[in-house]
Design an enzyme around this catalytic site. Sequence first.
Site, PDB file in Angstrom:
ATOM      1  N   GLY A 158       8.774   3.037  -2.352  1.00  0.00           N
ATOM      2  CA  GLY A 158       8.774   2.764  -3.780  1.00  0.00           C
ATOM      3  C   GLY A 158       8.401   4.004  -4.573  1.00  0.00           C
ATOM      4  O   GLY A 158       7.721   4.895  -4.049  1.00  0.00           O
ATOM      5  N   GLN A 174       5.299   8.708 -11.557  1.00  0.00           N
ATOM      6  CA  GLN A 174       5.096   9.700 -10.491  1.00  0.00           C
ATOM      7  C   GLN A 174       5.984  10.920 -10.630  1.00  0.00           C
ATOM      8  O   GLN A 174       5.706  11.963 -10.038  1.00  0.00           O
ATOM      9  CB  GLN A 174       5.329   9.054  -9.118  1.00  0.00           C
ATOM     10  N   CYS A 187       0.939   6.378  -0.549  1.00  0.00           N
ATOM     11  CA  CYS A 187       1.569   6.682  -1.828  1.00  0.00           C
ATOM     12  C   CYS A 187       2.161   8.084  -1.766  1.00  0.00           C
ATOM     13  O   CYS A 187       1.527   8.999  -1.231  1.00  0.00           O
ATOM     14  CB  CYS A 187       0.508   6.618  -2.926  1.00  0.00           C
ATOM     15  N   LEU A 188       3.364   8.245  -2.312  1.00  0.00           N
ATOM     16  CA  LEU A 188       3.999   9.568  -2.300  1.00  0.00           C
ATOM     17  C   LEU A 188       3.199  10.589  -3.123  1.00  0.00           C
ATOM     18  O   LEU A 188       3.358  11.790  -2.928  1.00  0.00           O
ATOM     19  CB  LEU A 188       5.436   9.479  -2.837  1.00  0.00           C
ATOM     20  N   HIS A 246       1.896  -2.290  -6.320  1.00  0.00           N
ATOM     21  CA  HIS A 246       1.473  -0.888  -6.233  1.00  0.00           C
ATOM     22  C   HIS A 246       2.224  -0.038  -7.271  1.00  0.00           C
ATOM     23  O   HIS A 246       1.605   0.745  -8.006  1.00  0.00           O
ATOM     24  CB  HIS A 246       1.734  -0.383  -4.805  1.00  0.00           C
ATOM     25  N   GLU A 247       3.550  -0.232  -7.350  1.00  0.00           N
ATOM     26  CA  GLU A 247       4.356   0.574  -8.286  1.00  0.00           C
ATOM     27  C   GLU A 247       4.066   0.196  -9.732  1.00  0.00           C
ATOM     28  O   GLU A 247       4.034   1.059 -10.613  1.00  0.00           O
ATOM     29  CB  GLU A 247       5.849   0.431  -7.984  1.00  0.00           C
ATOM     30  N   HIS A 251       1.134   1.947 -11.047  1.00  0.00           N
ATOM     31  CA  HIS A 251       1.427   3.322 -11.487  1.00  0.00           C
ATOM     32  C   HIS A 251       1.812   3.354 -12.968  1.00  0.00           C
ATOM     33  O   HIS A 251       1.440   4.267 -13.706  1.00  0.00           O
ATOM     34  CB  HIS A 251       2.587   3.914 -10.690  1.00  0.00           C
TER      35      HIS A 251
HETATM   36 NI    NI Z   1       2.262   5.137  -5.188  1.00  0.00          NI
END
Ligand code: NI
Length: 182
Positions: free
Chosen positions: A60, A65, A106-107, A148-149, A152
Amino acid sequence: MRQASAIENVYDYAMDKLTILQYPDPRLATVAVPVERVDARVQSLVAAMLEVMYAANGVGLAATQVDVHERIVVMDTSEERNRPLVLINPEIVRSSEECKEWEEGCLSVPGIYDKVTRPDQVTVRALDAQGEPFELEADGLAAVCIQHEMDHLLGKMFVDYLSPLKRNRIKTKMLKRQRQAA
Ligand code: NI
């Protein structure tokens, strides 16, 4: 010149122009604004975000991000990595009372994983990449990913659920890594 600037915007969202912000970059704490119109600009952003997400092997990615502060999420929680899901202006309309603990990553915090407890099932309402409204009931990894997304988009990271001690340790580790890479 309207047309010219639209073309410039499309160009801006080419995949190689997007970089994933790394924690604790303060821009990750930005609250995203709703998308006003799902137009060619938004569609090009969505396409670029999907490319960035797949290239980074993520499940995701939120627009936050990549430093675009609009309510856009892309995901793919399928095994085959061939079922992209686009959520524009997502809203959770229902969450289960039952919660589940998952090990999240997480990226924007690469290589760091920790347990977070969230509702096990959610129903999300959003617009798709064509601007069409839809509702989706999700559980398991998809439910975790949606939550989670969407966090963000509110400037919230999964590490914010951890103890201050753990979070500080992660922050120190990330800053050290960023200094070494610089
Ligand atoms: Ni993330």
